[in-house]
Design a protein around this motif. Sequence first.
Motif, PDB file in Angstrom:
ATOM      1  N   SER A   1       0.873  -1.082  -0.101  1.00 25.81           N
ATOM      2  CA  SER A   1       0.054   0.003  -0.005  1.00 25.81           C
ATOM      3  C   SER A   1       0.854   1.093   0.086  1.00 25.81           C
ATOM      4  O   SER A   1       1.956   1.293   0.779  1.00 25.81           O
ATOM      5  CB  SER A   1      -1.049   0.115   1.227  1.00 25.81           C
ATOM      6  N   PRO A   2       0.687   2.389  -0.761  1.00 17.47           N
ATOM      7  CA  PRO A   2       1.334   3.402  -0.653  1.00 17.47           C
ATOM      8  C   PRO A   2       1.404   4.375   0.776  1.00 17.47           C
ATOM      9  O   PRO A   2       2.429   4.943   1.034  1.00 17.47           O
ATOM     10  CB  PRO A   2       0.541   4.343  -1.986  1.00 17.47           C
TER      11      PRO A   2
ATOM     12  N   TYR B   1      -4.015   2.931   2.797  1.00 15.42           N
ATOM     13  CA  TYR B   1      -4.727   3.692   2.011  1.00 15.42           C
ATOM     14  C   TYR B   1      -3.910   4.475   0.881  1.00 15.42           C
ATOM     15  O   TYR B   1      -2.722   4.157   0.975  1.00 15.42           O
ATOM     16  CB  TYR B   1      -5.513   4.986   2.616  1.00 15.42           C
ATOM     17  N   ASP B   2      -4.298   5.285   0.334  1.00 10.32           N
ATOM     18  CA  ASP B   2      -3.612   5.908  -1.001  1.00 10.32           C
ATOM     19  C   ASP B   2      -3.715   7.663  -0.926  1.00 10.32           C
ATOM     20  O   ASP B   2      -4.859   7.837  -1.260  1.00 10.32           O
ATOM     21  CB  ASP B   2      -4.045   5.520  -2.352  1.00 10.32           C
ATOM     22  N   ALA B   3      -2.720   8.253  -0.560  1.00  9.76           N
ATOM     23  CA  ALA B   3      -2.986   9.716  -0.192  1.00  9.76           C
ATOM     24  C   ALA B   3      -3.405  10.331  -1.405  1.00  9.76           C
ATOM     25  O   ALA B   3      -3.699  11.547  -1.326  1.00  9.76           O
ATOM     26  CB  ALA B   3      -1.937  10.136   0.641  1.00  9.76           C
TER      27      ALA B   3
ATOM     28  N   SER C   1     -16.914  -2.145   5.123  1.00  9.21           N
ATOM     29  CA  SER C   1     -17.915  -1.176   4.703  1.00  9.21           C
ATOM     30  C   SER C   1     -17.027   0.307   4.212  1.00  9.21           C
ATOM     31  O   SER C   1     -17.444   1.103   3.365  1.00  9.21           O
ATOM     32  CB  SER C   1     -18.589  -0.826   5.803  1.00  9.21           C
ATOM     33  N   SER C   2     -15.883   0.386   4.708  1.00  7.60           N
ATOM     34  CA  SER C   2     -15.092   1.557   4.233  1.00  7.60           C
ATOM     35  C   SER C   2     -14.555   1.408   2.949  1.00  7.60           C
ATOM     36  O   SER C   2     -13.973   2.345   2.129  1.00  7.60           O
ATOM     37  CB  SER C   2     -14.027   2.158   5.241  1.00  7.60           C
ATOM     38  N   GLY C   3     -14.272   0.041   2.768  1.00  4.10           N
ATOM     39  CA  GLY C   3     -13.418  -0.018   1.469  1.00  4.10           C
ATOM     40  C   GLY C   3     -11.825  -0.228   1.680  1.00  4.10           C
ATOM     41  O   GLY C   3     -11.184  -0.057   0.565  1.00  4.10           O
ATOM     42  N   LEU C   4     -11.511   0.129   2.670  1.00  2.00           N
ATOM     43  CA  LEU C   4      -9.990   0.179   3.081  1.00  2.00           C
ATOM     44  C   LEU C   4      -9.415  -1.221   3.457  1.00  2.00           C
ATOM     45  O   LEU C   4     -10.122  -1.545   4.377  1.00  2.00           O
ATOM     46  CB  LEU C   4      -9.801   1.255   3.765  1.00  2.00           C
TER      47      LEU C   4
END
Lengths: 435, 494
Positions: free
Chosen positions: B335-336, B385-387, B363-366
Amino acid sequence: MDQGLSLHSDPISKDLYSVCVHCGFCLEVCPTYQQLGNENESPRGRVYLMKAAAEGTLPFDESVIDPVFNCLDCRACETVCPSGVQVGTLIEEARGQALSHIKQSGLEKFLHDLFLRKIFPSPGRLQRIRKLLRFYQVSHVQQVVRRSGALRLLPTHLREMEAVLPSVSRASARSVLPKESEQTKGVTKGRIALFTGCVMDVFFSEIHMATVRVALRNHLHVSVPKDQICCGALQIHAGDREQARMMAKHNIDVFLQSGADYIVLNAAGCGAAMKEYKELFHDDPVYRERAELFSSKVRDIAEILLEVGYEKPKSRLERTVTYHDACHLAHAQNIRSAPRELLRAIDGLTLIEMNDADRCCGSAGIYNITHPEMAAQLRERKLADLPHNVEVVAMGNPGCMLQIKAGLYAQGLTMDVVHTVELLDEAYRLEREVQ
Amino acid sequence: MNHMQLVSKLTAVLGSNQRVLHKENELYAYECDGYVAQRGRPRAVVFPETTEEVAAIVQLLHREKVPFLPRGAGTGLSGGATALNNEVVISLVRMNQLLHVDYDNMRAVVQPGFINLQLTKQIAKENAYYAPDPSSQSACTIGGNLAENAGGSHCLKYGVTTNHIVAAKVVLPTGEIAELGATYGDALGYDLLGLLIGSEGTLGIATEITVRILRKPQAVKTIMAWFDRVDEASDTVSQVIGAGIIPAAMEMMDQLAMQAVDKSNYHVGYPADIEAALLIEVDGLVEAVAAETDQIVDICKQHQVRAVRVAETDAQRALWWSSRKMAFGAMGRISPNYLVQDGVIPRTKLTEVLARIREISVSSGLRIANVFHAGDGNLHPLICYDASIPFETEKAMMVGSDILKVCVDVGGSITGEHGVGIEKINDMHYLFTEAELKAQIAVRAVFNPEDLCNSGKLIPKPGRCAEVKRASTMISQHLETYIKTSHGSNSHSM
């Protein structure tokens, strides 16, 4: 030039810098951070700056360029990085960008062009310089110069290096060694092509001779391609990627033509660069594949001996030895145990480990010339880590050998500084006496 | 006082311009610590080398009403060393000496910039070691450990940093020097050292730290167990403790975490389909360690363990530990960006809470990986996550906050060892009542009357509550819009 780092072709790779998660595990293995404690001079800091410059949020001025050039490119950070950030490649790419648009001073540019573009890439010029140097050493000129005090004009670090320069041999290994070894009987372990390098073959051709003897003794067929040139490592480190690519292409063609199973060398810096030709040609449709094939054949001498199997010397060598890990062997190529195993295979030889054996000695290509102050601090740390009770310091890289020799000279110490393969060669040569 | 006047005064105190960074572009690398979601550029960075220099700098800044904060290696994970108010950063990395070791009385005195793992390395020849071992121990400083009351894998049996620091010389936020605690025995009066430890650099700057060191145990055994199901691993943890064994450490990694670290230099070779790996270590007397190891292996077997092994060599043990300790850093492999949370729960709620975290992830998709101190009930969900995706940083922060609320709801807390910093400052409202927070603010005001020392960290300011709430409402509105518009096209689902 004030905008991002992508002005010039071959921009620094987003894929590489975006991997860094800023965890900080790299800090404590970075020699420059250890000395300075400044985040700008740490791997994570440098990656942060390169990223900012690439994205255009930080001007591409000395605040990025200085840390990028102050890096030793020792790659200790890559050994610990859990995310696998290729800091070395990033630094080299950023230097490439920097070189394309910073203004070098007249002298810097002159020296850069002279050494990296005119002398090292040209075997003919190198030979002429070798002859000049030999003349300087064997005639009385060196003594006259030393006595005259002219050397005092040189900065201390260069004076110390001058004092410990090995004697230039009469001829380079590349010219003396036959193109192909005559020994074919008993060749069971494969065919190697020896890479002789540039500076290495001027000052350390004896190590090449030792390498060949050791390879033959271990049933390898040896060839020495005559058209080979310098590997380009110094150019890559300095950011001159264009020149490096020209040289790498030449070597790739020459060595692939030789038909050898392995391309073998005894200089850690050259080995790392040649194993990484792939990165140098990452955007070259023609040479990328050839570079990959070439790199897959490259082996350090210690590595190949372990890989194909070597014979334990039947002699005894009564020495106490410590081993220094050259950065480009330990960190860039992950070769740590092979040289130690070879040393332990010699009966009578006692290997005593030093503290932080894999911390950079400060040599780092031409870093000791371009950054004498930091190089000297690291050299002192290295000397302080040498166990007092050893007679010999062994290692696998000529640059480190010169650096450590100069340090020992400066402190008036008398340890021998040798290449690992020289000890093995000596042990094999003593076999005859045993018999 | 303008910037250059301040710089020249700081330089005058330190006697060299090499020890003051002040040009805008050389401060860039100091924008954040190990927590990268929020950033702030300091006004300057100074590198003192003695207690007196720290005191002189603090006196100057206090007099001139310039905000400041201390920083160690910057490996903190909650933004405790991030300059939010244009602070002068007082970097303690050059105060990195081991000043004294008293092996007879088992005490060592270090400067704050001394690296945690170095202490164990340097006293190993006398068969001694320093117990607190945060995952970042090869890089983090003991001063930073004191500020955050850092933990580590071996805290299960040995306790966190506060159980190992006995005394400290401290520069108070006014610039006065005070000695807190007592090298031997208990200090008289209020436990001011206890107050300082874990205060996240808001009550003073430790410049000399006296720690307890321990003799190495006679024997150590390390066990690795692989489970098809997380529940079985969780139940194993509970049963080991239930059996009266207190392992030196009991760590868990879930599938995503194993996948990440297995891609790194610290490759163990976890089977792709197991849900959890437990790393359990027991230490003590030879016979006890042997018996406990057998007992733990038996308990693992009672819980459908896929495979369970005891480390056979030091190299194997070291690899297993590296795999665990480098897992956070290895997130870059998958992950970035990532945000590591630090929630605490009662151990018995482990299975339930992990299931809730899975729901939040879906539910958040993360994606959320879990690496944690299972024995202590100290969770570290790693939110990937990907900033570079708009609002995804904010979304990750909200997910982190949601997870912490779950921890608090089951009777736990919002931080086990990483501190509150700026990351969790708003979650403090969820954990404490206004009266409790007021009491904390009052304590802070005694030591830090001008609130110049690491302001905006740890304890939320009452005046800012409304502002903070407004900002968070705004972010959630943005997020809702974002989640609705990107629904169905999210590439980050589990």
